[in-house]
Design an enzyme around this catalytic site. Structure first.
Site, PDB file in Angstrom:
ATOM      1  N   VAL A 181      -2.189   3.569 -24.265  1.00 13.96           N
ATOM      2  CA  VAL A 181      -3.415   4.032 -24.899  1.00 13.96           C
ATOM      3  C   VAL A 181      -3.383   5.556 -24.901  1.00 13.96           C
ATOM      4  O   VAL A 181      -3.137   6.185 -23.871  1.00 13.96           O
ATOM      5  CB  VAL A 181      -4.661   3.529 -24.150  1.00 13.96           C
ATOM      6  CG1 VAL A 181      -5.931   4.144 -24.746  1.00 13.96           C
ATOM      7  CG2 VAL A 181      -4.740   2.013 -24.212  1.00 13.96           C
ATOM      8  N   CYS A 204      -6.077   3.869  -1.666  1.00 15.16           N
ATOM      9  CA  CYS A 204      -5.862   3.490  -0.263  1.00 15.16           C
ATOM     10  C   CYS A 204      -5.822   4.723   0.636  1.00 15.16           C
ATOM     11  O   CYS A 204      -4.756   5.194   1.035  1.00 15.16           O
ATOM     12  CB  CYS A 204      -4.579   2.689  -0.101  1.00 15.16           C
ATOM     13  SG  CYS A 204      -4.382   2.029   1.588  1.00 15.16           S
ATOM     14  N   ASP A 256      -9.349   1.399  -9.594  1.00 14.17           N
ATOM     15  CA  ASP A 256      -9.204   2.774  -9.120  1.00 14.17           C
ATOM     16  C   ASP A 256      -9.908   3.800  -9.991  1.00 14.17           C
ATOM     17  O   ASP A 256     -10.344   4.848  -9.512  1.00 14.17           O
ATOM     18  CB  ASP A 256      -7.710   3.142  -9.038  1.00 14.17           C
ATOM     19  CG  ASP A 256      -6.969   2.339  -7.991  1.00 14.17           C
ATOM     20  OD1 ASP A 256      -7.624   1.756  -7.109  1.00 14.17           O
ATOM     21  OD2 ASP A 256      -5.722   2.292  -8.058  1.00 14.17           O
ATOM     22  N   LYS A 286     -10.611   2.944  -2.913  1.00 14.30           N
ATOM     23  CA  LYS A 286      -9.829   2.411  -4.025  1.00 14.30           C
ATOM     24  C   LYS A 286      -8.718   1.527  -3.464  1.00 14.30           C
ATOM     25  O   LYS A 286      -7.617   1.987  -3.186  1.00 14.30           O
ATOM     26  CB  LYS A 286      -9.277   3.567  -4.855  1.00 14.30           C
ATOM     27  CG  LYS A 286     -10.374   4.446  -5.454  1.00 14.30           C
ATOM     28  CD  LYS A 286      -9.809   5.572  -6.271  1.00 14.30           C
ATOM     29  CE  LYS A 286     -10.919   6.492  -6.771  1.00 14.30           C
ATOM     30  NZ  LYS A 286     -11.929   5.820  -7.617  1.00 14.30           N
ATOM     31  N   THR A 287      -9.024   0.248  -3.285  1.00 10.84           N
ATOM     32  CA  THR A 287      -8.080  -0.694  -2.692  1.00 10.84           C
ATOM     33  C   THR A 287      -8.028  -1.985  -3.498  1.00 10.84           C
ATOM     34  O   THR A 287      -8.936  -2.295  -4.270  1.00 10.84           O
ATOM     35  CB  THR A 287      -8.483  -1.054  -1.241  1.00 10.84           C
ATOM     36  OG1 THR A 287      -9.694  -1.836  -1.269  1.00 10.84           O
ATOM     37  CG2 THR A 287      -8.709   0.198  -0.396  1.00 10.84           C
ATOM     38  N   ALA A 338      -8.350  -4.877  -2.170  1.00 12.85           N
ATOM     39  CA  ALA A 338      -9.420  -5.725  -1.643  1.00 12.85           C
ATOM     40  C   ALA A 338     -10.720  -5.475  -2.382  1.00 12.85           C
ATOM     41  O   ALA A 338     -11.483  -6.415  -2.660  1.00 12.85           O
ATOM     42  CB  ALA A 338      -9.598  -5.465  -0.151  1.00 12.85           C
ATOM     43  N   CYS A 364      -9.354  -1.965   4.440  1.00  6.15           N
ATOM     44  CA  CYS A 364      -8.178  -1.129   4.675  1.00  6.15           C
ATOM     45  C   CYS A 364      -7.496  -1.627   5.950  1.00  6.15           C
ATOM     46  O   CYS A 364      -7.929  -1.293   7.058  1.00  6.15           O
ATOM     47  CB  CYS A 364      -8.583   0.340   4.822  1.00  6.15           C
ATOM     48  SG  CYS A 364      -7.169   1.450   5.052  1.00  6.15           S
TER      49      CYS A 364
END
Length: 444
Positions: free
Chosen positions: A116, A202, A344, A352-353, A355, A387
């Site tokens: 993009v 992370c 993210d 930002k993980t 999970a 984490c």
């Protein structure tokens, strides 16, 4: 390498693990398989084929009776990025963390293997490098983030490893890092680990590789040869007090000094010197350190094609931001109601993980279906993230929390403020198959 004492997985272990993981992490965090099927037809463009994009596509494909989903991502290979730390510390082999992207695209979803280059949300369209303009009714924006190695003078992604400067956020870099840690244990020297000054993927990873490198040297019987140091741009080790306290204790127990408020600015890989900026009373000072081993983390942001688009404009300030302004509860864009933002790239107050993404997905799917049906979105994301701090071989401090920064342990029989073996089993044995076989298929 000295042999590692390996426990036999006994029946007692199985029962304990079943109680803590089965009732906890698996059942408690696996949510909402009963998303209502919608017959409303809409053109949905998903920008990004990482954890968020593929998981979203899989769930939407099942939830819509007339799906029209286009996923746009140029990658040939899909990486299980939480495994990079384990590669860098010698737990995983590089071959264990990737699969062909094509093998993971849900059946029935149109995959454009393309970049993009422009987003035009005012006209409900985007432009790709090879396929031109793509029109949509709804868009899911989840292209991940970009790393700015160029903002650290003397370093580039392509030259990681040169001058013994490393970074586990890169697949090849993680492999080089493991080789360097083994050499560090043999030769000894000054080992400096740093983090960055932006929000990052992370945020615990720089500490994980630091602790695992120190643990490796201890297990080799060569710890006294290495001087470890952690230099951080932050003001504390972690945002959640319970886990911050334990991390500080671990660093104290292992005699690893911590320095705060220092931003890495440059690396001289020939002289093996690293430079930091330290600001006090509005006076900026440059501090240099010699090193034998260095681990760096580059600053991070949303990809350029996102940052240069109207989607990056904060409607309250009118200014462009590094992350996409997003309603933290519904995951709908702050201005464009037909754009879901997750993963993210989202400018929401959580880590930002992977999970976090796993819990965002069912919320985003349900709310997108509500938008398609012209109803009010009602699902709420509580900010959950996790984490797993690998503190040493065989132990993990499982940090789980939400927007309120209050620990939300999914293994309630274990002290959440202490590292434990069950977390190690989860991190090294269960999360990767859950990711590939469950999450990316839209099953958990």
């Amino acid at each position: 390498m000295k042999p590692i004492n390996k426990r036999t997985f006994t029946r007692r272990d199985f029962l304990k693990l079943s109680a803590t993981l089965g009732v906890g992490f698996i059942a408690y965090k696996t949510i909402r398989f009963n998303i209502p099927v919608s017959s409303v037809k809409a053109r949905i463009a998903i920008v990004g084929g990482g954890a968020a994009g593929i998981s979203m596509a899989a769930r939407l494909q099942r939830a819509l009776s007339n799906p029209d989903i286009t996923l746009i991502d140029p990658s040939e290979t899909h990486y299980y990025q939480p495994g990079f730390t384990l590669i860098g510390s010698g737990v995983y082999e590089a071959s264990q963390v990737h699969k062909p992207e094509e093998s993971l695209i849900p059946s029935g979803v149109k995959w454009l293997k393309d970049y993009v280059v422009e987003l035009d949300p005012d006209n409900n369209r985007l432009t790709t490098s090879q396929n031109g303009v793509i029109a949509y009714d709804f868009m899911v924006l989840c292209p991940g983030l970009q790393m700015h190695f160029d903002e650290i003078e003397g370093i580039s992604r392509e030259t990681l490893g040169t001058g013994n400067a490393h970074c586990i956020y890169d697949f090849n870099g993680a492999q080089k890092c493991w080789s360097a840690i083994k050499e560090l244990s043999q030769k000894g020297g000054q080992a400096i680990f740093s983090d960055t000054w932006t929000k990052l993927k992370c945020g615990g990873a720089p500490k994980k590789i630091n602790m695992m490198a120190e643990d490796y040297c201890r297990r080799q019987g060569t710890r006294e040869r290495v001087n470890f140091q952690f230099i951080s741009a932050s003001e504390k080790m972690f945002d959640v007090p319970l886990f911050c306290k334990r991390l500080e204790e671990i660093y104290f127990e292992r005699h690893i000094p911590i320095t705060f408020h220092h931003r890495i600015k440059a690396v001289d890989t020939t002289a093996r010197k690293v430079y930091f900026e330290h600001t006090t009373d509005d006076v900026v000072k440059t501090v240099s350190h010699d090193y034998d081993f260095l681990h760096i983390v580059p600053p991070m942001s949303a990809p350029n094609f996102v940052r240069q688009s109207p989607l990056a404009v904060n409607p309250q300030t009118g200014k462009l931001e590094n992350w996409v302004p997003t309603d933290k509860d519904t995951l709908i864009h702050a201005r464009y109601r037909n754009v879901m933002v997750l993963g993210d790239v989202a400018g929401i107050p959580t880590s930002k993980t992977g999970a976090a993404i796993r819990i965002q997905i069912p919320v985003a799917v349900a709310n997108l279906i509500s938008l398609v049906e012209n109803e009010t979105p009602s699902e709420v994301y509580n900010g959950y993230t996790a984490c797993p701090f690998v503190t040493e071989h065989g132990k993990v401090l499982m940090a789980e929390f939400g927007y309120d920064k209050i620990p939300t342990p999914s293994m309630p029989l274990l002290d959440p403020g202490k590292e434990h073996w069950a977390g190690w089993f989860l991190k090294t044995r269960m999360l990767k198959p859950m990711y590939f076989q469950g999450m990316l298929r839209g099953l958990c």
